[in-house]
Design a protein around this motif. Sequence first.
Motif, PDB file in Angstrom:
ATOM      1  N   VAL A 246     -11.046   1.804   3.850  1.00 34.43           N
ATOM      2  CA  VAL A 246     -10.295   2.180   5.197  1.00 34.43           C
ATOM      3  C   VAL A 246      -9.441   3.482   5.148  1.00 34.43           C
ATOM      4  O   VAL A 246      -9.656   4.512   5.875  1.00 34.43           O
ATOM      5  N   LEU A 247      -8.416   3.522   4.060  1.00 39.76           N
ATOM      6  CA  LEU A 247      -7.609   4.519   3.840  1.00 39.76           C
ATOM      7  C   LEU A 247      -8.557   5.979   3.584  1.00 39.76           C
ATOM      8  O   LEU A 247      -8.119   7.048   4.286  1.00 39.76           O
ATOM      9  N   THR A 248      -9.462   5.885   2.717  1.00 38.97           N
ATOM     10  CA  THR A 248     -10.331   6.876   2.422  1.00 38.97           C
ATOM     11  C   THR A 248     -11.067   7.329   3.590  1.00 38.97           C
ATOM     12  O   THR A 248     -10.935   8.671   4.019  1.00 38.97           O
TER      13      THR A 248
ATOM     14  N   ILE B  51       0.787  -1.263  -0.159  1.00 36.96           N
ATOM     15  CA  ILE B  51       0.123  -0.031   0.327  1.00 36.96           C
ATOM     16  C   ILE B  51       0.954   1.176   0.049  1.00 36.96           C
ATOM     17  O   ILE B  51       1.696   1.406   0.848  1.00 36.96           O
ATOM     18  N   THR B  52       0.593   2.181  -0.744  1.00 39.42           N
ATOM     19  CA  THR B  52       1.204   3.483  -0.902  1.00 39.42           C
ATOM     20  C   THR B  52       0.377   4.465  -0.785  1.00 39.42           C
ATOM     21  O   THR B  52      -0.811   4.675  -1.366  1.00 39.42           O
ATOM     22  N   VAL B  53       0.686   5.549   0.217  1.00 43.62           N
ATOM     23  CA  VAL B  53      -0.306   6.571   0.245  1.00 43.62           C
ATOM     24  C   VAL B  53       0.646   7.795   0.124  1.00 43.62           C
ATOM     25  O   VAL B  53       1.707   8.004   0.382  1.00 43.62           O
TER      26      VAL B  53
ATOM     27  N   VAL C 106      -7.106   9.551   3.816  1.00 42.23           N
ATOM     28  CA  VAL C 106      -6.068   9.389   2.795  1.00 42.23           C
ATOM     29  C   VAL C 106      -6.803   9.220   1.531  1.00 42.23           C
ATOM     30  O   VAL C 106      -7.082   7.954   0.870  1.00 42.23           O
ATOM     31  N   THR C 107      -6.849  10.020   0.733  1.00 43.77           N
ATOM     32  CA  THR C 107      -7.456   9.983  -0.643  1.00 43.77           C
ATOM     33  C   THR C 107      -6.785   9.554  -1.923  1.00 43.77           C
ATOM     34  O   THR C 107      -7.262   9.502  -2.893  1.00 43.77           O
ATOM     35  N   ASP C 108      -5.407   9.850  -1.674  1.00 43.03           N
ATOM     36  CA  ASP C 108      -4.539   9.402  -2.623  1.00 43.03           C
ATOM     37  C   ASP C 108      -3.597   8.236  -2.460  1.00 43.03           C
ATOM     38  O   ASP C 108      -3.102   8.091  -1.237  1.00 43.03           O
ATOM     39  N   HIS C 109      -4.146   7.025  -2.735  1.00 42.12           N
ATOM     40  CA  HIS C 109      -3.261   6.128  -2.415  1.00 42.12           C
ATOM     41  C   HIS C 109      -3.497   4.880  -3.747  1.00 42.12           C
ATOM     42  O   HIS C 109      -4.406   5.007  -4.471  1.00 42.12           O
ATOM     43  N   ILE C 110      -2.695   3.780  -3.447  1.00 36.70           N
ATOM     44  CA  ILE C 110      -2.788   2.478  -4.579  1.00 36.70           C
ATOM     45  C   ILE C 110      -2.633   1.419  -3.401  1.00 36.70           C
ATOM     46  O   ILE C 110      -1.674   1.331  -2.686  1.00 36.70           O
ATOM     47  N   VAL C 111      -3.487   0.448  -3.653  1.00 31.98           N
ATOM     48  CA  VAL C 111      -3.587  -0.668  -2.857  1.00 31.98           C
ATOM     49  C   VAL C 111      -3.183  -1.720  -3.987  1.00 31.98           C
ATOM     50  O   VAL C 111      -3.782  -2.102  -4.991  1.00 31.98           O
ATOM     51  N   ASN C 112      -2.149  -2.708  -3.608  1.00 31.72           N
ATOM     52  CA  ASN C 112      -1.893  -3.744  -4.519  1.00 31.72           C
ATOM     53  C   ASN C 112      -1.736  -5.117  -3.775  1.00 31.72           C
ATOM     54  O   ASN C 112      -0.743  -5.335  -3.181  1.00 31.72           O
ATOM     55  N   ALA C 113      -2.861  -5.822  -3.969  1.00 35.14           N
ATOM     56  CA  ALA C 113      -2.901  -6.867  -3.241  1.00 35.14           C
ATOM     57  C   ALA C 113      -2.446  -7.994  -4.172  1.00 35.14           C
ATOM     58  O   ALA C 113      -3.244  -8.837  -4.881  1.00 35.14           O
ATOM     59  N   GLY C 114      -1.263  -8.435  -4.564  1.00 37.23           N
ATOM     60  CA  GLY C 114      -0.660  -9.370  -5.142  1.00 37.23           C
ATOM     61  C   GLY C 114      -1.185  -9.360  -6.668  1.00 37.23           C
ATOM     62  O   GLY C 114      -1.320 -10.033  -7.354  1.00 37.23           O
ATOM     63  N   GLY C 115      -1.317  -8.211  -7.374  1.00 32.96           N
ATOM     64  CA  GLY C 115      -1.785  -7.715  -8.572  1.00 32.96           C
ATOM     65  C   GLY C 115      -3.119  -7.400  -8.862  1.00 32.96           C
ATOM     66  O   GLY C 115      -3.083  -7.031  -9.746  1.00 32.96           O
ATOM     67  N   ASP C 116      -3.794  -7.510  -7.373  1.00 30.45           N
ATOM     68  CA  ASP C 116      -5.273  -6.751  -7.569  1.00 30.45           C
ATOM     69  C   ASP C 116      -5.044  -5.448  -7.071  1.00 30.45           C
ATOM     70  O   ASP C 116      -4.804  -5.147  -5.926  1.00 30.45           O
ATOM     71  N   ILE C 117      -5.459  -4.447  -8.052  1.00 35.20           N
ATOM     72  CA  ILE C 117      -5.050  -3.016  -7.726  1.00 35.20           C
ATOM     73  C   ILE C 117      -6.156  -1.985  -7.649  1.00 35.20           C
ATOM     74  O   ILE C 117      -6.663  -2.032  -8.405  1.00 35.20           O
TER      75      ILE C 117
END
Length: 336
Positions: A193-195, A49-51, A199-210
């Motif tokens: 949860v992040l939102t 996860i990158t925020v 944290v409205t600017d983020h990317i969640v990468n769950a093993g390629g599901d993004i």
Amino acid sequence: MKTFSRRTFLGMAGLTGAGLCLGLPVGARAAQALPVTETRVQMGTYVGITVAGVSAMQAEEALGRAFAEVARLEAVFSRFDGASPVSELNRAGRLPDAPAELVTLVDRARRYGSLTDGAFDITVQPVVDLFRRNGNPRGTMHVDEADLKAARELVGLAHLQSGSGRLGFDRSGMGITLDGIAKGHIADMASAVLTAHGVTDHIVNAGGDIMVRGMKAPGTAWRVAVASPNGGASYPETVRLTECAIATSGTSEVYFDARHQHHHLITPVAGRSPASTGSVSVIAPTVMEADALATALSVIPPQDALRLVASLPGRACCIFTRDGRRFTSSNWTTFA
């Protein structure tokens, strides 16, 4: 959620090891907080996860809560955890007090099964188990036709009953696998949860599901690279995303013979793995949908897959065959 096998079909552009090189030079944009990335092993894969755009303290708090949500939902949906509700259902054949989140996800899986004319079917687990029992990853795999016929007779969403907090099978020996939808759903929930924590600017990468929300930096969209279905470090496709999701299914993720003729992507009716598909990437509003559609489109002919995606506004797909051919939906270039 599979056993530990990191997806290699999707990688973020600039990915180095398990982290993301975001390319913001030191001293640049002094008022813009530098992105923060954290990666953990969850759901049998790497979850990164990158925020961006928040203070280090806010990032730490939001990341901790997002990863906690991943762990909570993994305990509900995993078929590898013997104590999970899914494992109990597969073991006992019924679950009289099923968690509401599980019943809801099963109902959503049923809708994707209907949408794809049965190509997406979470009851395919008996065939997956048969392949695993007969697997020979370094050689040739043989499956007895009588055994395959028996396993296929246990496949079918019509034989999975759900409602009023209950789940159950009509036939003994049935089982479900949520591998093609749960990880995407969990990525959506981590993003929510992040939102919720600002944290409205983020990317969640769950093993390629993004899931991608907001921007990497002001005026700069997140970039996601689609790797070659044959492995290696090549990235034939790169897309720029904001406020949407992407997921990829590929035949080299989990396989049961040396030639990858038998793998985890299985046509529910025939009980066979498609021979021609290499990988399918789908862009959709949610990771759950992208995950389910990528799984379903992997087991139907490319032209049929393209027609289905064309009927769904706001969705796009890119298909690579094992012999190197490339097919894209008409709107794929919107993101490229």
